[in-house]
Design an enzyme around this catalytic site. Structure first.
Site, short mmCIF file in Angstrom:
data_model
loop_
_atom_site.label_atom_id
_atom_site.label_comp_id
_atom_site.label_asym_id
_atom_site.label_seq_id
_atom_site.Cartn_x
_atom_site.Cartn_y
_atom_site.Cartn_z
N ASP A 124 -4.41 -36.17 12.63
CA ASP A 124 -5.67 -36.01 13.33
C ASP A 124 -6.21 -37.35 13.84
OD1 ASP A 124 -7.83 -34.83 14.40
OD2 ASP A 124 -8.91 -34.51 12.51
N CYS A 178 -1.72 -11.87 10.07
CA CYS A 178 -2.80 -11.35 9.23
C CYS A 178 -3.18 -9.90 9.53
CB CYS A 178 -4.06 -12.15 9.48
SG CYS A 178 -4.05 -13.79 8.84
N CYS A 188 -17.46 -14.95 6.44
CA CYS A 188 -18.11 -16.10 7.10
C CYS A 188 -19.63 -15.90 7.11
CB CYS A 188 -17.58 -16.27 8.53
SG CYS A 188 -18.42 -17.63 9.39
N CYS A 204 -20.25 -22.60 13.01
CA CYS A 204 -19.42 -22.83 11.82
C CYS A 204 -20.10 -23.82 10.87
CB CYS A 204 -18.06 -23.37 12.28
SG CYS A 204 -16.96 -23.82 10.93
N CYS A 231 -17.00 -26.37 4.60
CA CYS A 231 -17.14 -25.00 4.12
C CYS A 231 -15.75 -24.44 3.87
CB CYS A 231 -17.85 -24.15 5.17
SG CYS A 231 -18.03 -22.42 4.71
N CYS A 238 -9.55 -15.51 1.71
CA CYS A 238 -8.20 -15.16 2.21
C CYS A 238 -7.26 -14.81 1.05
CB CYS A 238 -7.63 -16.33 3.01
SG CYS A 238 -5.93 -16.03 3.55
C1 B12 Z 1 -11.99 -29.75 15.86
C2 B12 Z 1 -11.54 -29.42 14.46
C3 B12 Z 1 -12.41 -28.72 13.64
C4 B12 Z 1 -13.70 -28.08 14.17
C5 B12 Z 1 -13.33 -26.79 14.96
C6 B12 Z 1 -12.36 -25.87 14.17
C7 B12 Z 1 -11.56 -24.90 15.01
N1 B12 Z 1 -11.12 -23.83 14.36
O1 B12 Z 1 -11.30 -25.10 16.19
C8 B12 Z 1 -14.50 -27.84 12.85
C9 B12 Z 1 -15.38 -29.05 12.55
C10 B12 Z 1 -15.34 -26.58 12.82
C11 B12 Z 1 -13.35 -27.81 11.82
C12 B12 Z 1 -13.43 -27.17 10.61
C13 B12 Z 1 -12.39 -27.14 9.69
N2 B12 Z 1 -11.26 -27.86 9.73
CO1 B12 Z 1 -10.69 -28.89 11.29
N3 B12 Z 1 -9.88 -29.72 12.77
C14 B12 Z 1 -10.26 -29.83 14.00
C15 B12 Z 1 -9.17 -30.51 14.84
C16 B12 Z 1 -9.56 -31.98 15.04
C17 B12 Z 1 -8.89 -29.84 16.20
C18 B12 Z 1 -8.76 -28.31 16.13
C19 B12 Z 1 -8.71 -27.68 17.50
O2 B12 Z 1 -7.98 -28.12 18.35
N4 B12 Z 1 -9.53 -26.65 17.72
C20 B12 Z 1 -9.56 -25.91 18.96
C21 B12 Z 1 -8.84 -24.58 18.74
C22 B12 Z 1 -8.93 -23.74 20.00
O3 B12 Z 1 -7.48 -24.94 18.48
P1 B12 Z 1 -6.69 -24.53 17.16
O4 B12 Z 1 -7.64 -24.26 16.04
O5 B12 Z 1 -5.62 -25.53 16.92
O6 B12 Z 1 -6.08 -23.15 17.61
C23 B12 Z 1 -4.88 -23.04 18.40
C24 B12 Z 1 -3.80 -22.32 17.63
O7 B12 Z 1 -4.43 -21.31 16.83
C25 B12 Z 1 -2.97 -21.69 18.77
N5 B12 Z 1 -2.24 -20.48 18.39
C26 B12 Z 1 -2.77 -19.30 18.05
N6 B12 Z 1 -1.78 -18.44 17.71
C27 B12 Z 1 -0.61 -19.10 17.84
C28 B12 Z 1 0.71 -18.68 17.62
C29 B12 Z 1 1.76 -19.57 17.84
C30 B12 Z 1 3.17 -19.13 17.60
C31 B12 Z 1 1.47 -20.89 18.32
C32 B12 Z 1 2.58 -21.86 18.58
C33 B12 Z 1 0.12 -21.30 18.53
C34 B12 Z 1 -0.90 -20.39 18.27
O8 B12 Z 1 -3.92 -21.35 19.78
C35 B12 Z 1 -5.13 -22.09 19.58
C36 B12 Z 1 -5.46 -22.82 20.87
O9 B12 Z 1 -4.53 -23.81 21.21
C37 B12 Z 1 -7.91 -30.36 13.89
C38 B12 Z 1 -6.92 -31.52 13.92
C39 B12 Z 1 -6.08 -31.48 15.18
N7 B12 Z 1 -5.95 -32.63 15.82
O10 B12 Z 1 -5.59 -30.44 15.57
C40 B12 Z 1 -8.55 -30.21 12.47
C41 B12 Z 1 -7.90 -29.21 11.54
C42 B12 Z 1 -7.66 -27.95 12.33
N8 B12 Z 1 -8.95 -28.95 10.56
C43 B12 Z 1 -8.54 -28.74 9.37
C44 B12 Z 1 -9.36 -28.34 8.28
C45 B12 Z 1 -8.80 -28.51 6.88
C46 B12 Z 1 -10.63 -27.81 8.51
C47 B12 Z 1 -11.54 -27.07 7.50
C48 B12 Z 1 -10.80 -26.15 6.52
C49 B12 Z 1 -12.40 -28.13 6.75
C50 B12 Z 1 -13.47 -27.53 5.84
N9 B12 Z 1 -13.10 -27.02 4.67
O11 B12 Z 1 -14.63 -27.57 6.16
C51 B12 Z 1 -12.45 -26.26 8.47
C52 B12 Z 1 -11.83 -24.89 8.82
C53 B12 Z 1 -12.65 -24.14 9.84
C54 B12 Z 1 -11.78 -23.07 10.54
N10 B12 Z 1 -11.85 -21.85 10.05
O12 B12 Z 1 -11.07 -23.40 11.50
C55 B12 Z 1 -7.02 -28.82 9.28
C56 B12 Z 1 -6.49 -27.38 9.22
C57 B12 Z 1 -5.25 -27.18 8.38
C58 B12 Z 1 -4.81 -25.74 8.47
N11 B12 Z 1 -4.22 -25.26 7.39
O13 B12 Z 1 -5.00 -25.06 9.46
C59 B12 Z 1 -6.67 -29.61 10.62
C60 B12 Z 1 -5.36 -29.21 11.27
C61 B12 Z 1 -6.66 -31.11 10.25
C62 B12 Z 1 -5.38 -31.53 9.53
N12 B12 Z 1 -4.79 -32.64 9.95
O14 B12 Z 1 -4.90 -30.91 8.62
N13 B12 Z 1 -12.24 -28.46 12.31
#
Ligand code: B12
Length: 343
Positions: A124, A178, A188, A204, A231, A238
């Site tokens: 990250d 899921c 939530c 969130c 949170c 889950c």
């Molecule tokens: C911004 C961010 C947040 C934001 C927004 C969260 C969100 N869900 O978008 C906030 C501050 C709310 C947050 C909270 C948390 N976060 Co955060 N966050 C990030 C960050 C920096 C970017 C995430 C992002 O791009 N969001 C935008 C959405 C649209 O993207 P996305 O979640 O990646 O979703 C994509 C995939 O799901 C994909 N997709 C869907 N289906 C499929 C299927 C396939 C086959 C493929 C290939 C892709 C795919 O499509 C989506 C769009 O591209 C990442 C680190 C990183 N650089 O990625 C950490 C990260 C996601 N966070 C992390 C964590 C631990 C958390 C929390 C658990 C912390 C906490 N306990 O409070 C919570 C969980 C909240 C939740 N339910 O998501 C971990 C998650 C690990 C995991 N097991 O998923 C990450 C990866 C950091 C890390 N290095 O480990 N976070």
């Protein structure tokens, strides 16, 4: 597995899948004040654009699952006691440092057998779509709570990547997901989960307590419960997180004094207390005033439901003092208003 990585898979360095979903997430303003999410979008969605000469991405996961009774469906809301709750990923040393140093150790080992290897490690620490890459590399699937869920490990896993110049064949994404379970969406407290794995960060609790600056909207305050940093509600609910093995000891070792701290003590923290308590911890991301603001909201939620006169009396003086401090005035006043007998 050596170095404590619980999962390893390879993704291609080409544009990630579901890039359109990411763009739509931005277009809907679901990223709230996180303006950095709207920058470098092309690089975020394509590792080859981020690192010149990239041919593959090694995706790695380390578990921070709490183990023992904590892996059950423990509710962290409503607050039973006037104590602060900190999300599990943030209770130990800063995971960015731990994961990165292990990536460097792995890179040294790869270089010792393949001298042409070049790579860059990310935790990250740059615009990288970590969940998408991990899902593409077959580490797990994206749950309805938005988290990557690794079979057998659950979603309490942290992700990192090594973008490399090696021509490695990509792994296949996992089948399944899921379907049929909506436990996280129901759990939530603020209705932030949109279903299908997307999160409206504006609602969130993790976002509100860590990233959001300024006052927290009145109708969302109740949802914070006693959470002052992050949170875990959608992860606690889950079923894939129930009865999973305890995570890596370096990540799970409790280090912060903030988790379980009496809220009355936290409300009294000076900026120096904050500085000392958060060094080397992910909690530092929430600045001093944001942490006090969260503590004020958590106190209000406690006062609204308690009959414990002693703890109520301990919260009133520090909250009253905070009504004079600019950034937390609104929350402190609101919190005092939650105490049934308070004028
Ligand atoms: C911004 C961010 C947040 C934001 C927004 C969260 C969100 N869900 O978008 C906030 C501050 C709310 C947050 C909270 C948390 N976060 Co955060 N966050 C990030 C960050 C920096 C970017 C995430 C992002 O791009 N969001 C935008 C959405 C649209 O993207 P996305 O979640 O990646 O979703 C994509 C995939 O799901 C994909 N997709 C869907 N289906 C499929 C299927 C396939 C086959 C493929 C290939 C892709 C795919 O499509 C989506 C769009 O591209 C990442 C680190 C990183 N650089 O990625 C950490 C990260 C996601 N966070 C992390 C964590 C631990 C958390 C929390 C658990 C912390 C906490 N306990 O409070 C919570 C969980 C909240 C939740 N339910 O998501 C971990 C998650 C690990 C995991 N097991 O998923 C990450 C990866 C950091 C890390 N290095 O480990 N976070």
């Amino acid at each position: 597995m050596p170095l404590g990585f619980a999962r390893l898979g390879v993704a291609s360095s080409h544009p990630v899948e579901h890039a359109d979903v990411f763009r739509e997430w931005l277009a809907q303003d679901y990223h709230a004040q996180m303006s950095y999410m709207a920058r470098n979008v092309k690089k975020r969605l394509c590792p080859a654009q981020l690192v010149e000469g990239a041919r593959s991405v090694l995706c790695l996961a380390i578990s921070y699952a709490p183990g023992g009774e904590e892996t059950g469906p423990t509710p962290s809301h409503p607050p039973a006691d006037a104590r602060a709750f900190v999300a599990r990923y943030a209770r130990g040393r800063d995971y960015h440092r731990i994961l990165k140093s292990r990536c460097y150790a792995l890179m040294d080992r790869i270089r010792s057998v393949e001298p042409t290897f070049r790579g860059r490690a990310f935790v990250d620490s740059a615009p990288v779509a970590e969940r998408s890459l991990a899902a593409a590399a077959g580490l797990g699937w994206i749950g309805r709570n938005g988290c990557l869920i690794a079979p057998g490990l659950g979603s309490y896993v942290l992700l990192c990547e090594i973008v490399s110049n090696l021509d490695l064949p990509p792994d296949a994404p996992l089948e399944g997901g899921c379907e049929g379970c909506n436990a996280c969406v129901r759990a939530c407290p603020t209705g932030a989960l949109l279903g299908g794995g997307l999160v409206d960060a504006r609602r969130c609790v993790s976002y509100l307590t860590i990233e959001h600056r300024g006052s927290i909207c009145t109708d969302l305050r109740r949802g914070l419960g006693h959470r002052v940093f992050g949170c875990d509600r959608c992860q606690e609910a889950c079923p894939h997180n129930h009865c999973v093995p305890a995570g890596d000891p370096e990540l799970t070792a409790l280090r912060t004094p903030l988790h379980d701290l009496p809220l009355a003590e936290l409300l009294d923290w000076t900026e120096t207390d904050w500085d000392q308590a958060t060094r080397g911890s992910p909690i530092r991301r929430a600045k001093y005033h944001a942490l006090l603001r969260n503590a004020a909201v958590a106190s209000g939620n406690y006062l609204a439901q308690t009959t414990n006169t002693q703890q109520t009396l301990e919260l009133i003086p520090p909250l009253t003092r905070l009504t004079d401090i600019g950034p937390c005035q609104a929350e402190a006043r609101w919190a005092l208003g939650q105490a049934p007998s308070h004028p």
